[in-house]
Structures are given as C-alpha cells and as structure tokens.
Design an enzyme around this catalytic site. Structure first.
Site, PDB file in Angstrom:
ATOM      1  N   ASP A   1      -7.972   5.707  -4.651  1.00  0.00           N
ATOM      2  CA  ASP A   1      -6.840   6.616  -4.888  1.00  0.00           C
ATOM      3  C   ASP A   1      -7.168   8.092  -4.664  1.00  0.00           C
ATOM      4  OD1 ASP A   1      -7.239   5.933  -8.453  1.00  0.00           O
ATOM      5  OD2 ASP A   1      -8.253   7.428  -7.212  1.00  0.00           O
TER       6      ASP A   1
ATOM      7  N   GLN B   1     -15.058   2.535  -7.002  1.00  0.00           N
ATOM      8  CA  GLN B   1     -14.440   1.381  -6.349  1.00  0.00           C
ATOM      9  C   GLN B   1     -12.973   1.688  -6.041  1.00  0.00           C
ATOM     10  OE1 GLN B   1     -15.756  -2.497  -8.524  1.00  0.00           O
ATOM     11  NE2 GLN B   1     -16.000  -0.848 -10.012  1.00  0.00           N
TER      12      GLN B   1
ATOM     13  N   TYR C   1       0.834  -1.217   0.000  1.00  0.00           N
ATOM     14  CA  TYR C   1       0.000   0.000   0.000  1.00  0.00           C
ATOM     15  C   TYR C   1       0.860   1.255   0.000  1.00  0.00           C
ATOM     16  CZ  TYR C   1      -4.349  -2.509   0.109  1.00  0.00           C
ATOM     17  OH  TYR C   1      -5.404  -3.304  -0.271  1.00  0.00           O
TER      18      TYR C   1
ATOM     19  N   HIS D   1     -14.987   1.324  -1.534  1.00  0.00           N
ATOM     20  CA  HIS D   1     -13.918   0.465  -1.016  1.00  0.00           C
ATOM     21  C   HIS D   1     -12.897   1.215  -0.177  1.00  0.00           C
ATOM     22  CE1 HIS D   1     -14.850  -2.450  -4.549  1.00  0.00           C
ATOM     23  NE2 HIS D   1     -15.728  -2.532  -3.585  1.00  0.00           N
TER      24      HIS D   1
ATOM     25  N   THR E   1     -14.208  -0.490 -15.341  1.00  0.00           N
ATOM     26  CA  THR E   1     -14.258  -1.574 -14.358  1.00  0.00           C
ATOM     27  C   THR E   1     -14.563  -2.889 -15.050  1.00  0.00           C
ATOM     28  OG1 THR E   1     -15.293  -2.418 -12.345  1.00  0.00           O
ATOM     29  CG2 THR E   1     -16.681  -1.059 -13.778  1.00  0.00           C
TER      30      THR E   1
HETATM   31  C1  BV8 Z   1     -18.037  -8.725   0.292  1.00  0.00           C
HETATM   32  C2  BV8 Z   1     -10.084  -2.097  -2.469  1.00  0.00           C
HETATM   33  C3  BV8 Z   1     -19.472  -9.608   1.932  1.00  0.00           C
HETATM   34  C4  BV8 Z   1      -8.777  -2.592  -1.957  1.00  0.00           C
HETATM   35  C5  BV8 Z   1     -11.173  -3.935  -3.651  1.00  0.00           C
HETATM   36  C6  BV8 Z   1     -15.644 -15.730  -1.644  1.00  0.00           C
HETATM   37  C7  BV8 Z   1     -15.186 -15.301  -0.404  1.00  0.00           C
HETATM   38  C8  BV8 Z   1     -15.328 -13.993   0.015  1.00  0.00           C
HETATM   39  C9  BV8 Z   1     -15.946 -13.071  -0.816  1.00  0.00           C
HETATM   40  C10 BV8 Z   1     -16.377 -13.510  -2.049  1.00  0.00           C
HETATM   41  C11 BV8 Z   1     -16.244 -14.808  -2.475  1.00  0.00           C
HETATM   42  N1  BV8 Z   1     -16.772 -14.902  -3.727  1.00  0.00           N
HETATM   43  C12 BV8 Z   1     -17.232 -13.705  -4.098  1.00  0.00           C
HETATM   44  C13 BV8 Z   1     -17.018 -12.868  -3.082  1.00  0.00           C
HETATM   45  C14 BV8 Z   1     -17.342 -11.510  -3.046  1.00  0.00           C
HETATM   46  C15 BV8 Z   1     -16.091 -10.744  -3.436  1.00  0.00           C
HETATM   47  C16 BV8 Z   1     -15.984 -10.766  -4.940  1.00  0.00           C
HETATM   48  O1  BV8 Z   1     -16.781 -10.137  -5.603  1.00  0.00           O
HETATM   49  N2  BV8 Z   1     -15.001 -11.507  -5.475  1.00  0.00           N
HETATM   50  C17 BV8 Z   1     -14.865 -11.576  -6.907  1.00  0.00           C
HETATM   51  C18 BV8 Z   1     -13.386 -11.761  -7.242  1.00  0.00           C
HETATM   52  C19 BV8 Z   1     -15.717 -12.739  -7.415  1.00  0.00           C
HETATM   53  N3  BV8 Z   1     -16.335  -9.430  -2.926  1.00  0.00           N
HETATM   54  C20 BV8 Z   1     -15.899  -9.106  -1.710  1.00  0.00           C
HETATM   55  O2  BV8 Z   1     -15.174  -9.798  -1.024  1.00  0.00           O
HETATM   56  C21 BV8 Z   1     -16.419  -7.780  -1.209  1.00  0.00           C
HETATM   57  N4  BV8 Z   1     -16.968  -7.942   0.090  1.00  0.00           N
HETATM   58  O3  BV8 Z   1     -18.588  -9.358  -0.567  1.00  0.00           O
HETATM   59  O4  BV8 Z   1     -18.435  -8.741   1.622  1.00  0.00           O
HETATM   60  C22 BV8 Z   1     -18.803 -10.898   2.271  1.00  0.00           C
HETATM   61  C23 BV8 Z   1     -18.105 -10.969   3.453  1.00  0.00           C
HETATM   62  C24 BV8 Z   1     -17.521 -12.188   3.794  1.00  0.00           C
HETATM   63  C25 BV8 Z   1     -17.607 -13.310   2.945  1.00  0.00           C
HETATM   64  C26 BV8 Z   1     -18.305 -13.204   1.721  1.00  0.00           C
HETATM   65  C27 BV8 Z   1     -18.893 -11.992   1.382  1.00  0.00           C
HETATM   66  C28 BV8 Z   1     -15.289  -6.768  -1.110  1.00  0.00           C
HETATM   67  C29 BV8 Z   1     -14.795  -6.451  -2.499  1.00  0.00           C
HETATM   68  C30 BV8 Z   1     -13.872  -5.227  -2.417  1.00  0.00           C
HETATM   69  C31 BV8 Z   1     -12.430  -5.675  -2.425  1.00  0.00           C
HETATM   70  N5  BV8 Z   1     -11.570  -4.484  -2.530  1.00  0.00           N
HETATM   71  N6  BV8 Z   1     -10.453  -2.799  -3.705  1.00  0.00           N
HETATM   72  C32 BV8 Z   1      -7.621  -2.068  -2.762  1.00  0.00           C
HETATM   73  O5  BV8 Z   1      -7.818  -1.241  -3.685  1.00  0.00           O
HETATM   74  O6  BV8 Z   1      -6.483  -2.487  -2.457  1.00  0.00           O
HETATM   75  S1  BV8 Z   1     -11.643  -4.678  -5.091  1.00  0.00           S
HETATM   76  C33 BV8 Z   1     -10.806  -4.063  -6.437  1.00  0.00           C
HETATM   77  O7  BV8 Z   1     -10.972  -4.990  -7.477  1.00  0.00           O
HETATM   78  C34 BV8 Z   1     -11.392  -2.805  -7.014  1.00  0.00           C
HETATM   79  O8  BV8 Z   1     -11.765  -1.908  -6.022  1.00  0.00           O
HETATM   80  C35 BV8 Z   1     -12.551  -3.272  -7.841  1.00  0.00           C
HETATM   81  O9  BV8 Z   1     -13.714  -3.331  -7.086  1.00  0.00           O
HETATM   82  C36 BV8 Z   1     -12.178  -4.687  -8.158  1.00  0.00           C
HETATM   83  C37 BV8 Z   1     -11.980  -4.892  -9.633  1.00  0.00           C
HETATM   84  O10 BV8 Z   1     -11.087  -3.966  -9.988  1.00  0.00           O
HETATM   85  P1  BV8 Z   1     -11.512  -2.895 -11.158  1.00  0.00           P
HETATM   86  O11 BV8 Z   1     -11.635  -1.577 -10.539  1.00  0.00           O
HETATM   87  O12 BV8 Z   1     -12.666  -3.385 -11.946  1.00  0.00           O
HETATM   88  O13 BV8 Z   1     -10.240  -2.979 -11.960  1.00  0.00           O
HETATM   89  P2  BV8 Z   1      -9.873  -4.147 -12.883  1.00  0.00           P
HETATM   90  O14 BV8 Z   1      -8.408  -4.134 -12.984  1.00  0.00           O
HETATM   91  O15 BV8 Z   1     -10.573  -5.391 -12.460  1.00  0.00           O
HETATM   92  O16 BV8 Z   1     -10.516  -3.712 -14.256  1.00  0.00           O
HETATM   93  C38 BV8 Z   1     -10.079  -2.502 -14.833  1.00  0.00           C
HETATM   94  C39 BV8 Z   1     -10.930  -2.364 -16.073  1.00  0.00           C
HETATM   95  O17 BV8 Z   1     -10.606  -1.111 -16.671  1.00  0.00           O
HETATM   96  C40 BV8 Z   1     -10.646  -3.442 -17.094  1.00  0.00           C
HETATM   97  O18 BV8 Z   1     -11.880  -3.978 -17.534  1.00  0.00           O
HETATM   98  C41 BV8 Z   1      -9.935  -2.697 -18.224  1.00  0.00           C
HETATM   99  O19 BV8 Z   1     -10.355  -3.153 -19.510  1.00  0.00           O
HETATM  100  C42 BV8 Z   1     -10.434  -1.291 -18.033  1.00  0.00           C
HETATM  101  N7  BV8 Z   1      -9.487  -0.252 -18.429  1.00  0.00           N
HETATM  102  C43 BV8 Z   1      -8.136  -0.242 -18.263  1.00  0.00           C
HETATM  103  N8  BV8 Z   1      -7.648   0.931 -18.731  1.00  0.00           N
HETATM  104  C44 BV8 Z   1      -8.708   1.659 -19.168  1.00  0.00           C
HETATM  105  C45 BV8 Z   1      -9.878   0.917 -18.979  1.00  0.00           C
HETATM  106  N9  BV8 Z   1     -11.093   1.362 -19.329  1.00  0.00           N
HETATM  107  C46 BV8 Z   1     -11.177   2.580 -19.884  1.00  0.00           C
HETATM  108  N10 BV8 Z   1     -10.088   3.362 -20.095  1.00  0.00           N
HETATM  109  C47 BV8 Z   1      -8.848   2.949 -19.757  1.00  0.00           C
HETATM  110  N11 BV8 Z   1      -7.792   3.731 -19.974  1.00  0.00           N
END
Ligand code: BV8
Length: 245
Positions: free
Chosen positions: A104, A101, A67, A119, A188
């Site tokens: 920053d 989400q 971080y 988040h 996202t």
């Molecule tokens: C929750 C902060 C209730 C930290 C983040 C099993 C066990 C436990 C939980 C789960 C499980 N299965 C599912 C879950 C729920 C889980 C989840 O959804 N998992 C996913 C992987 C399936 N969610 C959670 O755990 C959430 N809490 O559910 O609580 C609970 C409690 C206990 C048990 C069960 C449930 C908490 C989720 C939050 C986690 N923290 N961030 C930090 O920043 O360090 S998540 C982090 O990743 C982001 O904040 C965001 O939310 C997520 C995805 O990231 P994105 O922002 O979408 O970025 P990414 O890289 O993925 O994509 C970027 C996109 O931009 C791409 O598509 C790309 O094409 C595009 N792009 C790139 N450049 C450009 C662009 N687009 C336009 N222009 C550009 N120039």
C-alpha cells in the site's frame, strides 16, 4: 500492559534493527487485512483466491477491479500512529531496515526511507506478458488496460501466491535478518513464506525477536517477547519509553 524494560533497554542500545510489517500495521488506517472479511462486493472472495496468476488468467477484469478497489481504499487512507512510530524509529536506530509485505505504500507516505517491499507495490502496474513496468497507457475503458507495446493485459506490480519474490529485496531482507540484533514482527499472521521465515532467521542468529500483533500467531510462542495489542498504540508507547520526547 507495560513493556518489559529488557526490551526497551535492548532497543536503546541496539545498532542493527529490522522491522517486518504485514497488513495489520495498515488496519488502523482503515485498510482490511488479508484475514478480515472483505466488505461489500468483495465479501464473497478470499484474497488468496484473487491474488494469483491463475485468478488473473481466469478473470482478469475481476482481479483488476479488486486491485482498483484496494487502490481507492489506500488513496483515501492516511498513515496511522504505527506507521509514524516506525518512521521515527528509523531516524533513531543507527542501522534500521523496514521490510514490508504490504503493497500500500503507507510506510513511505509516513516518512520511512529505504523501505524493502517484498511483495511489490499496488501503485505500479506491469505488462502481464512482458513483465515490465508500464506507467502510461491509452485509457479506452477496457479493464484491464492494454500494454502500449505488446497489447497484453496490464496487471498490478505485486507478487501473487505461487510467484517468486524479487530476488534483490529478499536477499537484502534475509541478510538483515541474519545480521540484526533485534527484529520486530508487526501486524502479520506470520504464515506466508518466505517472508515468515525472516523472524525465524533472526532468532536462529541470536537476535531478540519482538512480535507486535493483535492476535496470537505461530511466532507468538517462540518470539523473545510478544506484545499483544494494536500496533499503533504499542509502537507509540515503545517509542515514548525508549526515547522520551
Ligand atoms: C513463493 C501481495 C516460490 C499481493 C501477498 C503451494 C503453492 C504455491 C506456493 C505455496 C504453496 N504452499 C506454500 C506456498 C508458499 C506461499 C505461502 O506461503 N502460502 C501460505 C498461504 C502457506 N508463498 C508464496 O506463494 C510466495 N511465493 O513462495 O514463491 C514458489 C513459487 C512457485 C511455487 C511454490 C513456491 C508469495 C507470497 C506472497 C503473496 N502475496 N501479498 C497483494 O497484496 O494483493 S501475501 C499477503 O498475505 C501479504 O502480503 C502477507 O504476506 C500475507 C499474509 O498477510 P498479512 O500481512 O500477514 O496479513 P494477515 O491478514 O494475514 O494478518 C494480519 C495480522 O495483523 C493478523 O495476525 C492480525 O491479528 C494482525 N492485526 C490486525 N490488526 C492489527 C493487527 N496487529 C496489530 N495491530 C492492528 N491494528
């Protein structure tokens, strides 16, 4: 690629609009997204492996340093045209809500007001044991630093995988998604819940959902419009076509 006039016309007349952003909106500010291969020292770690309470318990110094590295990237970054276009849209749309989400703080630095941070925020720290925000502590060189009250390790005030989102922020975002006429899903992968549920909630409520993303996502096939490309370019063009300077 031209922007569909129906989208422009809707934005010109809509009163209630929500924008949901992810790491992609900050990519053009030089901040790697969660899916980007991380650089240098961090190349061998996946964010999902580091952004968890388990990772912090197992190796608090590693997670703290990750971080700290990200804070350094953010400190050297500046808001890009995508952040700035959203800040401007927030002054033109009567009832606008920006939900991010990202942790920053770049939307705030771009001038967006009333940003809902689902988040948390990387610039705040809290006591791992008590859960309360800690703004000052004695710097001893120990990483992570210790809570001045209870001596527990400090952690970034962000929501990790497996942790619940702040109830008030999530409730506000869900209510806005239910009541809006238009929702933008920007930069996202639409894969992490409950944030990824917001565009679906808006769709079910009859809103126009517009995706602005560099790559296809699970939302691409169901959004009303999906604009593939860089958020900075697309949002700037959308602003210009909707409210010509
Ligand atoms: C929750 C902060 C209730 C930290 C983040 C099993 C066990 C436990 C939980 C789960 C499980 N299965 C599912 C879950 C729920 C889980 C989840 O959804 N998992 C996913 C992987 C399936 N969610 C959670 O755990 C959430 N809490 O559910 O609580 C609970 C409690 C206990 C048990 C069960 C449930 C908490 C989720 C939050 C986690 N923290 N961030 C930090 O920043 O360090 S998540 C982090 O990743 C982001 O904040 C965001 O939310 C997520 C995805 O990231 P994105 O922002 O979408 O970025 P990414 O890289 O993925 O994509 C970027 C996109 O931009 C791409 O598509 C790309 O094409 C595009 N792009 C790139 N450049 C450009 C662009 N687009 C336009 N222009 C550009 N120039």
């Amino acid at each position: 690629m031209r922007i569909d006039p129906r989208l422009v016309q809707r934005l010109q007349t809509a009163r209630r609009v929500v924008a949901l952003t992810g790491a992609g909106i900050s990519a053009e500010s030089g901040i790697p997204t969660f899916r980007d291969a991380q650089s240098g020292l961090w190349a061998r770690f996946r964010p999902e492996e580091l952004a968890t309470p388990e990772a912090f318990r197992r190796n608090p110094e590693l997670v703290w340093d990750w971080y700290a590295w990200r804070r350094g990237l953010v400190a050297r970054a500046t808001p890009n045209p995508g952040h700035l276009a959203l800040a401007r849209l927030g002054t033109l749309v009567p009832d606008w809500l920006l939900v991010t989400q990202n942790v920053d703080g770049l939307h705030q630095r771009a001038g967006s007001r009333a940003v809902v941070e689902l988040h948390g925020n990387i610039h705040r720290n809290k006591c791992f044991d008590e859960g309360v925000v800690v703004a000052e502590w004695r710097e001893t060189g120990e990483r992570p630093p210790r809570c001045p009250r209870c001596g527990g390790p400090l952690r970034p005030d962000v929501i990790w995988f497996g942790e619940s989102l702040p109830a008030q922020a999530l409730a506000q975002a869900e209510a806005a998604a239910r009541g809006c006429q238009m929702l933008f899903s920007i930069g996202t992968s639409a894969a992490v819940f409950p944030a990824a549920q917001l565009p679906l909630t808006a769709l079910q409520a009859g809103a126009m959902v517009v995706e602005v993303n560099k790559d296809p996502t699970p939302l691409t096939g169901i959004a009303t419009f999906s604009l593939l490309g860089l958020a900075g370019e697309i949002l700037s063009r959308l602003l210009e076509e909707t409210w010509p300077a």
